[in-house]
Enzyme design. Structure first.
Site, PDB file in Angstrom:
ATOM      1  CG  ASP A 153      -7.439  -0.210  -1.915  1.00  0.00           C
ATOM      2  OD1 ASP A 153      -6.868   0.090  -0.934  1.00  0.00           O
ATOM      3  OD2 ASP A 153      -7.531  -1.432  -2.613  1.00  0.00           O
ATOM      4  CG  ASP A 213      -4.500  -6.992   0.304  1.00  0.00           C
ATOM      5  OD1 ASP A 213      -5.034  -6.320   0.812  1.00  0.00           O
ATOM      6  OD2 ASP A 213      -4.393  -6.909  -0.906  1.00  0.00           O
TER       7      ASP A 213
HETATM    8  C1  GLA Z   1      -5.665  -3.713  -2.414  1.00  0.00           C
HETATM    9  C2  GLA Z   1      -6.966  -4.125  -1.570  1.00  0.00           C
HETATM   10  C3  GLA Z   1      -7.391  -5.485  -2.268  1.00  0.00           C
HETATM   11  C4  GLA Z   1      -7.651  -5.372  -3.748  1.00  0.00           C
HETATM   12  C5  GLA Z   1      -6.459  -4.708  -4.464  1.00  0.00           C
HETATM   13  C6  GLA Z   1      -6.604  -4.048  -5.681  1.00  0.00           C
HETATM   14  O1  GLA Z   1      -4.535  -4.719  -2.151  1.00  0.00           O
HETATM   15  O2  GLA Z   1      -6.502  -4.346  -0.204  1.00  0.00           O
HETATM   16  O3  GLA Z   1      -8.616  -5.906  -1.844  1.00  0.00           O
HETATM   17  O4  GLA Z   1      -8.672  -4.099  -3.764  1.00  0.00           O
HETATM   18  O5  GLA Z   1      -5.844  -3.487  -3.803  1.00  0.00           O
HETATM   19  O6  GLA Z   1      -5.402  -3.621  -6.287  1.00  0.00           O
END
Ligand code: GLA
Length: 396
Positions: A153, A213
């Site tokens: 990520d 997200d």
């Molecule tokens: C980002 C990702 C999410 C999750 C969070 C965790 O926002 O897009 O899917 O993994 O980080 O902190």
């Protein structure tokens, strides 16, 4: 949690080589994800309240409630498992995960696979230790623990890399994973930046997030899901577009809205990572996640991503071509009232006049129909059917 700007950039960034990044990574192992990965991930429900206990109980439940048999095999820890590095720089889990190898062994003992999460930056999105300058070391640690899947990520990587370095950064971790000799699905998470669908496979990704997200709301889910049209040419066996994890069962959408969510993700050949509290699931939620006819649309071996064929205001017709020549068709009603919707067989590429129609949510053959099929579709709901003609026509 992130400060990164998450606009979908259409720029196709050139690969810049960052320190120690190989010029080209070996191709990702497409046998790892011949169909979109299925499983469960801790983030959408538990966020940072994840623990060894939560993971073990989730693994137990997936086996007991039939999800494993339906295809949900990855049990993935998201953010918040990390502790500090030891004197040699080896990442240690925090106090909520006393023994990561023992946990992986437990998940494997259930016939399931074990996933983990990190960031190419110094910190994860939740502020835990990232893999920056420890890529090879972390990949080795994951392999020793028995990890089968890594979600990587971007998060704080924006502070140490330029967007143009992103491809090289992902290549670097992919090369580190390949060097371990333990097959690990590589999941790119950078919110669709730099038009990742154009290069995600070439840097070793088995899947890549195409959007920011998701959240457990009809508006957010539908903005993300219905916006995916056109990305299909970039997906296929071994490399999938990922519009984010499922919110089915998390409680803030209606039953019809969750049916829309699941139907759309299956037409999109999206990874199916359930994100609810499995221990508190209603029979209705389980029936959505486990419906074999619907899951089969997602997991169809042809591996094509579906697309929108027609839109009339809030009424959308989507179709996915399946390996047996039939079509999965979604009649989606995004309006605030129930409405009658119709699909003509001609517009889905069926040449003959007669085709058989099966209602996939009801798991019921509706019989042969002439030229078209129409149905009442609830507000924010869907009618998901499979249409098959005796003689296979070409896809429109
Ligand atoms: C980002 C990702 C999410 C999750 C969070 C965790 O926002 O897009 O899917 O993994 O980080 O902190």
């Amino acid at each position: 949690m992130r400060t990164i700007s998450r606009c979908l950039g259409l720029a196709f960034a050139a690969v810049l080589i960052v320190g120690g990044v190989p010029a080209s990574a070996p191709a990702q192992n497409s046998s790892l994800a011949p169909t979109p990965p299925m499983g469960w991930n801790s983030w959408n429900h538990f966020a940072c309240k994840v623990s060894d206990k939560v993971i073990r109980e989730s693994a137990d439940t997936i086996v007991a409630n039939g999800m494993k048999d339906a295809g949900y095999v990855y049990v993935n820890i998201d953010d918040c498992w990390q502790g500090k590095r030891d004197a040699a720089g080896v990442i240690q889990p925090n106090e909520k995960f006393p023994n990561m190898k023992a946990l992986a062994d437990y998940v494997h003992s259930k016939g399931l696979k074990f996933g983990i999460y990190s960031s190419p930056g110094p910190k994860t999105c939740a502020g835990y230790e990232g893999s920056f300058q420890h890529e090879a070391q972390d990949a080795k640690t994951y392999a020793e623990w028995g990890v089968d899947y890594l979600k990587y990520d971007w998060c704080s990587a924006e502070k140490v890399y330029k967007p143009s370095e992103m491809q090289g950064v992902y290549r670097k971790m992919h090369a580190a994973l390949m060097a371990t000799d333990r097959p690990m699905v590589f999941s790119l998470c950078q919110y669709g930046l730099e038009a990742v669908w154009r290069w995600g496979a070439s840097v070793g990704g088995n899947l890549w997030r195409t959007t920011d997200d998701i959240s457990d709301s009809y508006d957010r889910m539908s903005v993300i899901g219905f916006d995916q049209n056109g990305l299909g040419p970039f997906a296929g066996p071994g490399h999938w577009n990922d519009p984010d994890m499922l919110e089915v069962g998390n409680g803030h959408m209606t039953h019809d809205e969750y049916l829309t969510h699941m139907s759309l993700w299956c037409i999109l050949a999206a990874p199916l990572l359930a994100g609810n509290d499995l221990s508190k699931m209603t029979p209705e939620t389980l029936a959505i996640l486990n419906n074999p006819d619907v899951v089969a649309v997602d997991q169809d071996p042809l591996g094509t991503e579906g697309r929108r064929l027609r839109q009339e205001g809030p009424f959308e017709l989507w179709m996915k071509l399946l390996a047996d020549g039939s079509r999965a068709v979604g009649l989606f009603n995004r309006s605030e009232d129930a409405a009658r919707m119709q699909v003509s067989f001609k517009e889905i590429g069926i040449i003959g006049e007669t085709a058989s129609v099966r209602d996939l949510w009801a798991r019921h053959d509706l019989g042969p129909f002439n030229r078209s099929y129409s149905a009442e579709v609830p507000k924010h709901g869907v009618v998901l059917i499979k249409v098959k003609e005796a003689t296979v026509g070409s896809a429109p």
